[in-house]
Every structure is written in structure tokens, then in C-alpha cells.
Design a protein around this motif. Structure first.
Motif, PDB file in Angstrom:
ATOM      1  N   UNK A 122       0.863  -1.185   0.000  1.00 15.14           N
ATOM      2  CA  UNK A 122       0.000   0.000   0.000  1.00 15.14           C
ATOM      3  C   UNK A 122       0.898   1.232   0.000  1.00 15.14           C
ATOM      4  N   UNK A 123       0.921   1.930  -1.131  1.00 15.26           N
ATOM      5  CA  UNK A 123       1.926   2.957  -1.370  1.00 15.26           C
ATOM      6  C   UNK A 123       1.264   4.195  -1.968  1.00 15.26           C
ATOM      7  N   UNK A 124       1.698   5.370  -1.560  1.00 23.52           N
ATOM      8  CA  UNK A 124       1.225   6.605  -2.162  1.00 23.52           C
ATOM      9  C   UNK A 124       1.945   6.905  -3.458  1.00 23.52           C
ATOM     10  N   UNK A 125       1.382   7.820  -4.239  1.00 22.11           N
ATOM     11  CA  UNK A 125       2.019   8.165  -5.507  1.00 22.11           C
ATOM     12  C   UNK A 125       3.384   8.806  -5.291  1.00 22.11           C
ATOM     13  N   UNK A 143      -3.044  10.628  -4.779  1.00 25.98           N
ATOM     14  CA  UNK A 143      -3.650  11.938  -4.496  1.00 25.98           C
ATOM     15  C   UNK A 143      -2.845  13.074  -5.113  1.00 25.98           C
ATOM     16  N   UNK A 144      -1.883  12.729  -5.976  1.00 24.45           N
ATOM     17  CA  UNK A 144      -1.099  13.680  -6.772  1.00 24.45           C
ATOM     18  C   UNK A 144      -0.377  14.707  -5.897  1.00 24.45           C
ATOM     19  N   UNK A 145       0.099  14.225  -4.766  1.00 26.34           N
ATOM     20  CA  UNK A 145       0.853  15.116  -3.880  1.00 26.34           C
ATOM     21  C   UNK A 145       1.461  14.299  -2.755  1.00 26.34           C
ATOM     22  N   UNK A 146       2.327  14.950  -1.986  1.00 24.19           N
ATOM     23  CA  UNK A 146       2.707  14.420  -0.684  1.00 24.19           C
ATOM     24  C   UNK A 146       1.626  14.873   0.290  1.00 24.19           C
ATOM     25  N   UNK A 147       0.535  14.119   0.337  1.00 25.05           N
ATOM     26  CA  UNK A 147      -0.680  14.586   0.985  1.00 25.05           C
ATOM     27  C   UNK A 147      -0.549  14.848   2.458  1.00 25.05           C
ATOM     28  N   UNK A 148       0.136  13.960   3.156  1.00 32.67           N
ATOM     29  CA  UNK A 148       0.256  14.129   4.606  1.00 32.67           C
ATOM     30  C   UNK A 148       1.059  15.380   4.938  1.00 32.67           C
ATOM     31  N   UNK A 188       4.311  24.239  -0.326  1.00 29.18           N
ATOM     32  CA  UNK A 188       5.354  24.413  -1.334  1.00 29.18           C
ATOM     33  C   UNK A 188       6.112  23.097  -1.465  1.00 29.18           C
ATOM     34  N   UNK A 189       6.273  22.640  -2.712  1.00 31.48           N
ATOM     35  CA  UNK A 189       7.051  21.440  -2.958  1.00 31.48           C
ATOM     36  C   UNK A 189       6.305  20.146  -2.713  1.00 31.48           C
ATOM     37  N   UNK A 190       5.011  20.227  -2.411  1.00 27.92           N
ATOM     38  CA  UNK A 190       4.256  19.016  -2.082  1.00 27.92           C
ATOM     39  C   UNK A 190       3.265  18.618  -3.167  1.00 27.92           C
ATOM     40  N   UNK A 191       2.864  19.555  -4.026  1.00 28.28           N
ATOM     41  CA  UNK A 191       1.953  19.232  -5.121  1.00 28.28           C
ATOM     42  C   UNK A 191       2.798  18.822  -6.329  1.00 28.28           C
ATOM     43  N   UNK A 192       3.000  17.529  -6.457  1.00 29.45           N
ATOM     44  CA  UNK A 192       3.998  17.003  -7.384  1.00 29.45           C
ATOM     45  C   UNK A 192       3.340  16.479  -8.657  1.00 29.45           C
TER      46      UNK A 192
END
Length: 535
Positions: free
Chosen positions: A431-434, A461-466, A479-483
Motif C-alpha cells: 500500500x503505497x502513495x504516488x 492523491x497527486x501530492x505528498x498529501x500528509x 510548497x514542494x508538495x503538489x507534485x
């Protein structure tokens, strides 16, 4: 002539090793001479960090140490993160590397892969690191490594072999594995002191961590004898059966769990550091126990940790729990305090969850319930963080991740590959995030090459959501999280892996049942916003 490298392989076989993870290099080819004709399976990751994570997942799933063959210099700097994760979570891992010839060590002459002091660099993420000076030292050092794995707090061990020693003749070496001692038991005087506290208790509470993960039966028996609620850290999930009347959800870090700590009149902490990411996930501040604390741990440094123990039991968790179970005779519990408290605290915790948390919890429960005896390996991603609070594992060693403790990204996929190698008969879900997948997506082709049927579930979720949520909660402009995320369908295709999507829980359930027996890795991509909307 039998060389040092060939003797090493034979000794590993003797200690029950069956799998080695590594990427051959000019400094390790002699080790591969020894692998030919052996019983060891070799798996080639695409990065040494992946080798370490695979060994970690293999060790957690199998109970045996994961073993890596790693080149000098860049190979060792690459695997350090994986060793750090294993060190933090007490995972047995044997990292065997080469190093430059003895006459070249620490001179700075610019030899291939040269480091000023490789062993000193590695020392902070292992139980010990040693440079082999001659083949004659090999049997002793391997015995020491396996003694650490069996009889002490299991952590990585690093053995480095200089290139000139690696192909030396190994003459008259005794290649029979040494008989390993049993794990130590707590001292009788300390046990008596602990029993005095437990026998007088009316509202005992048990906190169990990863150090107890092989003690499910005796832990459950002791909890039932004492009528003690049991809180399990991430690495201890599954030690009590799901929905057991004494099983707390992962509430030990919430205000509701803290309130239960205050009600207890004695607390038994078994195999747990009582660390921040397991007990202060929500930033409530350091633990403050009002009741006497009993700490049972194989590591005396933990027994004497920041949380002062009224009674310290230094020894193996199973030995200590069994000794307590054999002698404890508590008075009748105070009414239905234990079971009523568990129901109350679990209910209060779940009532605080918002719609997103409920959707994430539903995803975790679906992954568990749609498969037979699943093993779920997580990365640092939003569903996994929810699991730290609410996931109930069906059995021990069936839920582990990098969301607590060292907290690295890129762990989930390679660790799941290692777990599947250890337990090929069980469905294994990564179970892995994008974002996390982009740290280790190269290992998907390694899984395909080796025919390892991991089910990769990508929470996109197209970002580092947490981290984005964390920044917003502190009024920091993200900043730097919406990848920018890859085309995961194209990624899967390029790795010769099937790609699927699921827009609803029902669609995911049906996919999991269809893919459970796959002999090759498969990818299921979940659009996070769409999935939560349909949950």
C-alpha cells in the motif's frame, strides 16, 4: 581451493539462510562464485536501498534475518536508509559488503569505491560492524551475528570483507554453524517484584510493542488472566485476535488512550520503546504515567529509558510473559472495568473520525477482508497513517510499514517483495502513495523479473498529501508538495505488469479477489479523491 567467499556462502546455508538480495559489482563477484551451486536464491533489486528494504520485509514476514550482498562505497551509502529503518524497528538484517584491500584502507589514494572509513559510517545503524581480517575469523563473526538476531535486540549487523581477504584460501575452517544460546529470561527477584504489583492490581493495562510480536498466545493468556486491556503499537498489531474484548484500537497516542492510562493502577509495557511515533502521534506531549510501570524488554537500555520503570525485567519477551503467566494470581478484577473501558475508548476514538478518516479506514478493512490471510505492507502514506489509529490485523506479523519510527519513504513496494518471497502462499499487498512509489518504482521491474506476485495498491492523491495537510494546519503555504505524478498505467506497461483501476470499494473488492492468486506483480491505481467520494 575453497575461498573465503565460498566458505561464507556455506556458513550462511548452515544457519538456514535461503535468500540473498544484492546487485553484483566488481567488488563482490567473488561472493557470486560461491552462490553458484548453493541452495541460496539470489534476487536482484534495482538499487541497494531496495535490497535493504526487501531484506527487511523478508525478515519481518519469515522471522529469519534478511541477508544482503553489497558493494563497497556507493552500495553501502545506498543501503544506509534501509538499515536505519531496520535498526529503528528491531529487524534482523545481515549486510555483507566488501571494502578495499587492507593495505589501501583509510589512505585516501583514490581507489575504486573508496571511503575514508566505511565501517565507522555504518556503525550508527547496526548492532555491530566488523572488518574481517582473515578467513579464520569468519565462523566466529557469523556466529556472533546470528546470536544477536536470536538472543539480543535484533538489529542489522554489518560484516565487511577486504578484497584481498575475500578470495583468500579458507583452509581447515569448521563450516558447521555454532550452537546458539537461548534468549535470556528476566531475573527471579525482578519477576517477584513485578508479580507483587500485578497481583495487587484491580485495573492493570498492557502496552505491547514489536518486541512481543512472536508472543501472541502467551500475551493473550496473560491479558485474559489479568483482565487487562491491551494497546498494540504498529509493529505489534495482530497479537490479539480482531474484536477481542480486551483489544484497544491504536488509541495509545490519543487523548482517549491517555485517559485510560490514568485510570490504570499498574501498567505492563512489553517490548516497546514507548516512543513518540507510537505514543505521541498527535503531539499531546510526553507520556506521564500515574500508575507503577513494569517494563519487560530484552534491551536494558530500554528498561532504563526515559519512562522510569518501577520494576525492570531484562530478558526475552516470551520468557518473561510466560514466567509472569505461570505465577500470577490476581484478585478478582474490579467489575467489568477492562471490557467496558475498551468499548468506551474505542467508541470515543472512532466518533472523532471525519469522513475522510472513515473512508481511509474502510479501505484498510476492505484490503484485509477481501483476501484470505493477507499480509499488508505500507509506505508512509495517508491510509497507512490512518491504520496507526484504527487497523486491526488478523494475525501477528501481517501488518507493518514505514509510517512510524524511522519513517522513510520508498519502503512499501520493496519490503512487500521481500515479504512475498518469505510467504509465497499468502497474498501480499503493498500500500503505497504516488509520492512514495516514486522513491522505489524501479523495484517493480525487479518483482516482475523474479516472478513475485505482489499486489501494488497505489493511493494517488497527486501530492505528498500528509505533508501538505501538515503545512496547512500550521498556516504554511504549501510548497514542494503538489507534485507531478507519472502515468502509472504507462509505468506498469513498461515494467510488463498489469495495471487496473478501481473507482469504488465494490470494484476494488472484486479486483482483489480476482488478482489474489497472481504469480506476477499487479498494480491497482486508486484515484484518492474519486475513491473517497464513492466510499
Amino acid at each position: 581451493m575453497t575461498t573465503c567467499a565460498q566458505s561464507l556462502v556455506r556458513l550462511l546455508e548452515g544457519y538456514g539462510v535461503d535468500t540473498v538480495f544484492g546487485i553484483p559489482g566488481v567488488h563482490t563477484v567473488e561472493l557470486y562464485r560461491g552462490l553458484h551451486g548453493s541452495r541460496l536464491r539470489h534476487v536482484s533489486p534495482r538499487h541497494e536501498q531496495g535490497a535493504g528494504f526487501m531484506a527487511d520485509g523478508y525478515a519481518r514476514a519469515s522471522g529469519k534475518p534478511g541477508v544482503c550482498f553489497i558493494i563497497t562505497g556507493p552500495g553501502m551509502t545506498n543501503i544506509l536508509t534501509a538499515m536505519g529503518q531496520a535498526y529503528a524497528d528491531s529487524v534482523p538484517m545481515l549486510v555483507i559488503s566488501t571494502t578495499n584491500r587492507r593495505e589501501h584502507l583509510r589512505l585516501g589514494h583514490g581507489h575504486l569505491h573508496e571511503l575514508p572509513d566505511q565501517r565507522a559510517m555504518v556503525a550508527g545503524v547496526c548492532a555491530f560492524s566488523h572488518t574481517l581480517q582473515s578467513p579464520e575469523q569468519l565462523p566466529e563473526l557469523l556466529a556472533r551475528a546470528f546470536a544477536v538476531f536470536k538472543c539480543a535486540r535484533p538489529r542489522p549487523v554489518h560484516l565487511e570483507i577486504p578484497l584481498d581477504v575475500l578470495d583468500m584460501p579458507a583452509i581447515d575452517l569448521n563450516l558447521m554453524p555454532r550452537s546458539l544460546p537461548g534468549a535470556p529470561a528476566p531475573a527471579p527477584a525482578s519477576l517477584r517484584a513485578a508479580l507483587n504489583l500485578l497481583n495487587d492490581a484491580r485495573r492493570p493495562l498492557i502496552l505491547a510493542g514489536g518486541g512481543a510480536r512472536d508472543c501472541a498466545e502467551v500475551l493473550q493468556q496473560l491479558a485474559e488472566r489479568l483482565q487487562a486491556p491491551v494497546a498494540l503499537t504498529t509493529n505489534a498489531r495482530g497479537l490479539l485476535p480482531m474484536n477481542h474484548p480486551l483489544l484497544l484500537d491504536g488509541v495509545q497516542s490519543s487523548k482517549h488512550g491517555r485517559s485510560l492510562f490514568d485510570e490504570a493502577d499498574v501498567i505492563l509495557a512489553v517490548g516497546t520503546e514507548l516512543g513518540e511515533t507510537d505514543y505521541d502521534f498527535f503531539g499531546l506531549g510526553p507520556l506521564k504515567f500515574k500508575a507503577p510501570l513494569i517494563r519487560l524488554d530484552i534491551d536494558p537500555m530500554q528498561v532504563m529509558g526515559v519512562q522510569r520503570a518501577h520494576v525492570g525485567l531484562v530478558g526475552d519477551a516470551r520468557e518473561g510473559l510466560q514466567a509472569l503467566l505461570d505465577e500470577v494470581s490476581p484478585p478478582a478484577p474490579s467489575g467489568r472495568w477492562a471490557q467496558d473501558s475498551v468499548q468506551r475508548v474505542n467508541r470515543l476514538e472512532r466518533e472523532t473520525w471525519n469522513a475522510k478518516q472513515q473512508g481511509l479506514q474502510g479501505l484498510l478493512d476492505l484490503l484485509r477482508d477481501s483476501l484470505v490471510d493477507p499480509l499488508i505492507v505500507g509506505d508512509s502514506t495517508q491510509p497507512v497513517y490512518q491504520g496507526a489509529v484504527g487497523y486491526q490485523a488478523p494475525v501477528a506479523n501481517s501488518w507493518f510499514n514505514a509510517g512510524t519510527g524511522y519513517g522513510t519513504l520508498g519502503y512499501g513496494l520493496p519490503a512487500a517483495i521481500g515479504a512475498k518471497l518469505a510467504k509465497p502462499e499468502r497474498p501480499v499487498v503493498a500500500l503505497v502513495g504516488d509520492g512514495g512509489l516514486q522513491f522505489a518504482s524501479n523495484e517493480l521491474i525487479a518483482a516482475r523479473e523474479a516472478g513475485i506476485g505482489v499486489i501494488l495498491v497505489v493511493w494517488n492523491n497527486q501530492c505528498y498529501g500528509e505533508i501538505r495537510d501538515y503545512m496547512q494546519a500550521r498556516e504554511i503555504t504549501p510548497l514542494g508538495v503538489d507534485i507531478l505524478t507519472p502515468d502509472f498505467a504507462a509505468m506498469a506497461h513498461s515494467c510488463h505488469v498489469e495495471h487496473h483501476t478501481a473507482a469504488t470499494p465494490q470494484a476494488l473488492h472484486e479486483l482483489l479477489q480476482t488478482l489474489a492468486g497472481s504469480r506476477q506483480p499487479v498494480m491497482i491505481e486508486l484515484d484518492a479523491a474519486q475513491y473517497l467520494q464513492n466510499a
